[in-house]
Design a protein around this motif. Sequence first.
Motif, mmCIF file in Angstrom:
data_model
loop_
_atom_site.group_PDB
_atom_site.id
_atom_site.type_symbol
_atom_site.label_atom_id
_atom_site.label_comp_id
_atom_site.label_asym_id
_atom_site.label_seq_id
_atom_site.Cartn_x
_atom_site.Cartn_y
_atom_site.Cartn_z
ATOM 1 N N ASP A 219 0.846 -1.191 0.000
ATOM 2 C CA ASP A 219 0.000 0.000 0.000
ATOM 3 C C ASP A 219 0.880 1.239 0.000
ATOM 4 O O ASP A 219 1.839 1.327 0.772
ATOM 5 N N THR A 221 0.347 5.543 -0.239
ATOM 6 C CA THR A 221 -0.524 6.720 -0.346
ATOM 7 C C THR A 221 0.353 7.962 -0.352
ATOM 8 O O THR A 221 1.063 8.244 0.622
ATOM 9 N N SER A 266 0.227 6.739 -5.882
ATOM 10 C CA SER A 266 -0.501 5.964 -4.879
ATOM 11 C C SER A 266 -1.073 4.714 -5.521
ATOM 12 O O SER A 266 -1.545 4.747 -6.667
ATOM 13 N N HIS A 268 -2.857 0.502 -4.404
ATOM 14 C CA HIS A 268 -3.213 -0.552 -3.470
ATOM 15 C C HIS A 268 -3.013 -1.876 -4.195
ATOM 16 O O HIS A 268 -3.604 -2.105 -5.244
#
Length: 322
Positions: A219, A221, A266, A268
């Motif tokens: 992950d 961000t 960013s 995921h």
Amino acid sequence: MSPSFKLQYHFILIFLMALRGENRYLELREAADHDPFLLFGASLKRELAGAPLYHRALRCLDMLSLPGQFTFTADRPQLHCAAFLIAEPEEFITIHYDLVSIDCQGGDFLKVFDGWILKGEKFPSSQDHPLPTTERYIDFCDSGLSRRSIRSSQNVAMIFFRVHEPGNGFTFTIKTDPNLFPCNVISQTPSGRFTLVVPHLRQNCSFSIIYPVAIKISDLTLGHLNGLQFKNPSAGCGGIGDFVELLGGRGLDPSKMMPLADLCYSFHGPAQMKIGCDNTVVRMVSSGKHINRVTFEYRQLEPYELENPSGNSIQEICLSSR
């Protein structure tokens, strides 16, 4: 890399590998003579109010990973001594002088360094530490007991000392405090999972793993969207205020390591890579405008993976210099 640097660097590697193994077990067994609850783990001991303080003698060349009280007494002139201190990633280290008996006028010294240093290679690097290098040294012979307690800026610190006269020495106590937003970390273990968070701060943060590892970023961000690029002379995230880079090398200082990949967006989902370097660093560069976060897992590479690289791996840079 010079032979002397390699010897000292691999001394750190051996100590880190031993912390969770034989030496760690022996140290816990020794501590258990004073506090049997310590065998259940150092974290439990810290939670037990009023538990007996762990004591042991300090060696001229030593690694400390447990809170406690440590005493060095010279049995002969000891001219080149150092103790490496390492805590959990989410902890600061506080060193408190209990008793000091050294001859500063006769050439003895006792210095704390905020971080680790070997042959000029520093962690955190000068680029990533909030203090200039000269202010990262605290010399007892200059400050005396006016600075009786010294706290590190991250989970590692060092003590350098020289004692000429047999019988002289010092005693200090190590304590740890929570660090809500760890910025610069050296991992105690060859495998683990960590989330690095930089909350609206303009700073660079490095997570160092002193092993060849497979790393998986699950992950990321950041405060902007861009792209992921492998490093080459015309590519990278240099013009972007917030990004994560993977570094690999054989020394301790991230600023002297080889940039391997930039992550500028960013996402995921897993991004995986095998890095066959003695030291692997995940480094986040933040402009201070955003809350940046990266979560990753890592494990030490097996010998066969180093001998037969396959898949998404970057090893040639490090292996070619062995």
